[in-house]
Design a protein around this motif. Sequence first.
Motif, PDB file in Angstrom:
ATOM      1  N   MET A   1       0.833  -1.181   0.000  1.00 56.31           N
ATOM      2  CA  MET A   1       0.000   0.000   0.000  1.00 56.31           C
ATOM      3  C   MET A   1       0.877   1.244   0.000  1.00 56.31           C
ATOM      4  SD  MET A   1      -2.767   1.047   2.826  1.00 56.31           S
ATOM      5  CE  MET A   1      -2.068   2.417   3.702  1.00 56.31           C
ATOM      6  N   LYS A   2       0.517   2.192  -0.815  1.00 55.86           N
ATOM      7  CA  LYS A   2       1.300   3.419  -0.938  1.00 55.86           C
ATOM      8  C   LYS A   2       0.762   4.499   0.005  1.00 55.86           C
ATOM      9  CE  LYS A   2       3.123   6.521  -4.303  1.00 55.86           C
ATOM     10  NZ  LYS A   2       3.204   7.026  -5.621  1.00 55.86           N
ATOM     11  N   PHE A   3       1.658   5.351   0.462  1.00 59.41           N
ATOM     12  CA  PHE A   3       1.305   6.476   1.314  1.00 59.41           C
ATOM     13  C   PHE A   3       0.900   7.636   0.405  1.00 59.41           C
ATOM     14  CE2 PHE A   3       2.579  10.054   4.132  1.00 59.41           C
ATOM     15  CZ  PHE A   3       1.663   9.799   5.133  1.00 59.41           C
ATOM     16  N   ARG A   4      -0.385   7.881   0.289  1.00 59.62           N
ATOM     17  CA  ARG A   4      -0.925   8.849  -0.674  1.00 59.62           C
ATOM     18  C   ARG A   4      -0.861  10.290  -0.165  1.00 59.62           C
ATOM     19  NH1 ARG A   4      -2.174   5.938  -4.621  1.00 59.62           N
ATOM     20  NH2 ARG A   4      -3.176   3.934  -4.468  1.00 59.62           N
ATOM     21  N   PRO A   5      -0.792  11.268  -1.066  1.00 53.79           N
ATOM     22  CA  PRO A   5      -0.787  12.680  -0.654  1.00 53.79           C
ATOM     23  C   PRO A   5      -2.022  13.082   0.154  1.00 53.79           C
ATOM     24  CG  PRO A   5      -0.089  12.500  -2.920  1.00 53.79           C
ATOM     25  CD  PRO A   5      -0.547  11.130  -2.502  1.00 53.79           C
ATOM     26  N   SER A   6      -3.163  12.442  -0.100  1.00 54.79           N
ATOM     27  CA  SER A   6      -4.375  12.769   0.656  1.00 54.79           C
ATOM     28  C   SER A   6      -4.274  12.325   2.111  1.00 54.79           C
ATOM     29  CB  SER A   6      -5.598  12.116   0.006  1.00 54.79           C
ATOM     30  OG  SER A   6      -5.466  10.710   0.029  1.00 54.79           O
ATOM     31  N   GLN A   7      -3.303  11.465   2.430  1.00 50.42           N
ATOM     32  CA  GLN A   7      -3.110  10.975   3.789  1.00 50.42           C
ATOM     33  C   GLN A   7      -2.106  11.820   4.566  1.00 50.42           C
ATOM     34  OE1 GLN A   7      -2.108   6.922   2.383  1.00 50.42           O
ATOM     35  NE2 GLN A   7      -3.603   6.262   3.894  1.00 50.42           N
ATOM     36  N   ARG A   8      -1.723  12.964   4.030  1.00 54.41           N
ATOM     37  CA  ARG A   8      -0.732  13.811   4.693  1.00 54.41           C
ATOM     38  C   ARG A   8      -1.373  15.081   5.217  1.00 54.41           C
ATOM     39  NH1 ARG A   8       4.807  13.131   1.294  1.00 54.41           N
ATOM     40  NH2 ARG A   8       4.459  10.959   0.830  1.00 54.41           N
ATOM     41  N   ILE A   9      -0.897  15.534   6.342  1.00 57.31           N
ATOM     42  CA  ILE A   9      -1.284  16.835   6.870  1.00 57.31           C
ATOM     43  C   ILE A   9      -0.193  17.787   6.430  1.00 57.31           C
ATOM     44  CG2 ILE A   9      -1.707  18.200   8.938  1.00 57.31           C
ATOM     45  CD1 ILE A   9      -2.538  15.612  10.324  1.00 57.31           C
ATOM     46  N   ARG A  10      -0.582  18.837   5.714  1.00 58.38           N
ATOM     47  CA  ARG A  10       0.419  19.746   5.159  1.00 58.38           C
ATOM     48  C   ARG A  10       0.277  21.177   5.660  1.00 58.38           C
ATOM     49  NH1 ARG A  10       1.407  17.888  -1.035  1.00 58.38           N
ATOM     50  NH2 ARG A  10       1.859  15.741  -0.526  1.00 58.38           N
ATOM     51  N   ARG A  11      -0.940  21.621   5.855  1.00 63.68           N
ATOM     52  CA  ARG A  11      -1.170  23.015   6.221  1.00 63.68           C
ATOM     53  C   ARG A  11      -0.856  23.267   7.694  1.00 63.68           C
ATOM     54  NH1 ARG A  11      -6.754  23.737   5.744  1.00 63.68           N
ATOM     55  NH2 ARG A  11      -6.376  25.882   6.366  1.00 63.68           N
ATOM     56  N   HIS A  12      -0.267  24.411   7.974  1.00 64.71           N
ATOM     57  CA  HIS A  12       0.063  24.796   9.349  1.00 64.71           C
ATOM     58  C   HIS A  12      -1.196  24.821  10.218  1.00 64.71           C
ATOM     59  CE1 HIS A  12       2.050  26.796  12.671  1.00 64.71           C
ATOM     60  NE2 HIS A  12       1.091  27.714  12.650  1.00 64.71           N
ATOM     61  N   ALA A  13      -2.305  25.289   9.659  1.00 68.50           N
ATOM     62  CA  ALA A  13      -3.554  25.370  10.414  1.00 68.50           C
ATOM     63  C   ALA A  13      -4.037  23.983  10.841  1.00 68.50           C
ATOM     64  CB  ALA A  13      -4.621  26.065   9.580  1.00 68.50           C
ATOM     65  N   ASP A  14      -3.826  22.982   9.994  1.00 71.89           N
ATOM     66  CA  ASP A  14      -4.220  21.615  10.348  1.00 71.89           C
ATOM     67  C   ASP A  14      -3.345  21.070  11.476  1.00 71.89           C
ATOM     68  OD1 ASP A  14      -6.175  21.690   8.407  1.00 71.89           O
ATOM     69  OD2 ASP A  14      -4.975  20.622   6.911  1.00 71.89           O
ATOM     70  N   PHE A  15      -2.043  21.323  11.398  1.00 69.48           N
ATOM     71  CA  PHE A  15      -1.142  20.924  12.483  1.00 69.48           C
ATOM     72  C   PHE A  15      -1.575  21.591  13.785  1.00 69.48           C
ATOM     73  CE2 PHE A  15       1.810  19.561   9.190  1.00 69.48           C
ATOM     74  CZ  PHE A  15       2.502  18.524   9.788  1.00 69.48           C
ATOM     75  N   GLN A  16      -1.837  22.898  13.723  1.00 71.67           N
ATOM     76  CA  GLN A  16      -2.192  23.659  14.921  1.00 71.67           C
ATOM     77  C   GLN A  16      -3.514  23.165  15.510  1.00 71.67           C
ATOM     78  OE1 GLN A  16       0.257  25.833  15.870  1.00 71.67           O
ATOM     79  NE2 GLN A  16      -0.848  25.684  17.798  1.00 71.67           N
ATOM     80  N   ASP A  17      -4.451  22.784  14.661  1.00 70.24           N
ATOM     81  CA  ASP A  17      -5.733  22.264  15.129  1.00 70.24           C
ATOM     82  C   ASP A  17      -5.543  20.966  15.902  1.00 70.24           C
ATOM     83  OD1 ASP A  17      -8.584  22.284  15.309  1.00 70.24           O
ATOM     84  OD2 ASP A  17      -8.633  20.756  13.726  1.00 70.24           O
ATOM     85  N   VAL A  18      -4.682  20.089  15.405  1.00 71.63           N
ATOM     86  CA  VAL A  18      -4.420  18.827  16.100  1.00 71.63           C
ATOM     87  C   VAL A  18      -3.711  19.094  17.425  1.00 71.63           C
ATOM     88  CG1 VAL A  18      -3.211  16.601  15.979  1.00 71.63           C
ATOM     89  CG2 VAL A  18      -4.364  17.493  13.963  1.00 71.63           C
ATOM     90  N   TYR A  19      -2.754  20.030  17.436  1.00 76.32           N
ATOM     91  CA  TYR A  19      -2.069  20.379  18.677  1.00 76.32           C
ATOM     92  C   TYR A  19      -3.040  20.951  19.709  1.00 76.32           C
ATOM     93  CZ  TYR A  19       2.467  20.045  16.273  1.00 76.32           C
ATOM     94  OH  TYR A  19       3.561  19.618  15.581  1.00 76.32           O
ATOM     95  N   ASP A  20      -3.915  21.861  19.271  1.00 75.92           N
ATOM     96  CA  ASP A  20      -4.800  22.576  20.193  1.00 75.92           C
ATOM     97  C   ASP A  20      -5.975  21.739  20.683  1.00 75.92           C
ATOM     98  OD1 ASP A  20      -3.167  24.783  19.904  1.00 75.92           O
ATOM     99  OD2 ASP A  20      -4.471  25.764  18.429  1.00 75.92           O
ATOM    100  N   HIS A  21      -6.548  20.930  19.796  1.00 75.54           N
ATOM    101  CA  HIS A  21      -7.787  20.227  20.139  1.00 75.54           C
ATOM    102  C   HIS A  21      -7.628  18.709  20.209  1.00 75.54           C
ATOM    103  CE1 HIS A  21      -9.778  24.041  19.660  1.00 75.54           C
ATOM    104  NE2 HIS A  21      -9.261  24.160  18.442  1.00 75.54           N
ATOM    105  N   GLY A  22      -6.436  18.210  19.986  1.00 73.92           N
ATOM    106  CA  GLY A  22      -6.215  16.767  20.005  1.00 73.92           C
ATOM    107  C   GLY A  22      -5.714  16.280  21.354  1.00 73.92           C
ATOM    108  N   THR A  23      -5.403  15.006  21.399  1.00 68.54           N
ATOM    109  CA  THR A  23      -4.889  14.367  22.606  1.00 68.54           C
ATOM    110  C   THR A  23      -3.405  14.085  22.427  1.00 68.54           C
ATOM    111  OG1 THR A  23      -7.013  13.297  22.943  1.00 68.54           O
ATOM    112  CG2 THR A  23      -5.145  12.394  24.153  1.00 68.54           C
ATOM    113  N   ARG A  24      -2.614  14.432  23.437  1.00 70.73           N
ATOM    114  CA  ARG A  24      -1.163  14.219  23.404  1.00 70.73           C
ATOM    115  C   ARG A  24      -0.839  12.906  24.087  1.00 70.73           C
ATOM    116  NH1 ARG A  24       3.189  15.573  26.969  1.00 70.73           N
ATOM    117  NH2 ARG A  24       5.048  16.066  25.785  1.00 70.73           N
ATOM    118  N   ILE A  25      -0.074  12.056  23.387  1.00 73.37           N
ATOM    119  CA  ILE A  25       0.331  10.759  23.930  1.00 73.37           C
ATOM    120  C   ILE A  25       1.854  10.696  23.884  1.00 73.37           C
ATOM    121  CG2 ILE A  25       0.089   8.267  23.776  1.00 73.37           C
ATOM    122  CD1 ILE A  25      -2.379   8.815  21.966  1.00 73.37           C
TER     123      ILE A  25
END
Length: 112
Positions: A1-25
């Motif tokens: 299985m290939k790692f597709r571009p649609s499976q990547r987080i690229r935008r800074h806003a998306d990274f920041q959203d995961v940092y701010d509203h996600g769970t840290r493990i």
Amino acid sequence: MKFRPSQRIRRHADFQDVYDHGTRIPGRSYTVFTKPNGLDFGRLGIAATKRLGGAVVRNRAKRLVREVFRRNDIAPGFDIVVVPRRELLTTSLTTLEAEYRATVTRRILKAR
């Protein structure tokens, strides 16, 4: 299985959203942030900073993380951001996979 571009987080806003509203493990080799994304597939973002090392070291860390994510497609419906640590570079791929499966599976089961 290939790692597709649609499976990547690229935008800074998306990274920041995961940092701010996600769970840290925290883990031994990396810290994982997870957040449900409402999609049928998981997306991966890798934040390898200069604290990790030079470009060669950071690129190796990113390749290892992508390979672990590609082999273990166990996070459909989640955005995952991985922040690698120096220990990642000396750890075997099988150990990284086991750690990834343990941390992400635990988080997904808790979220459902």
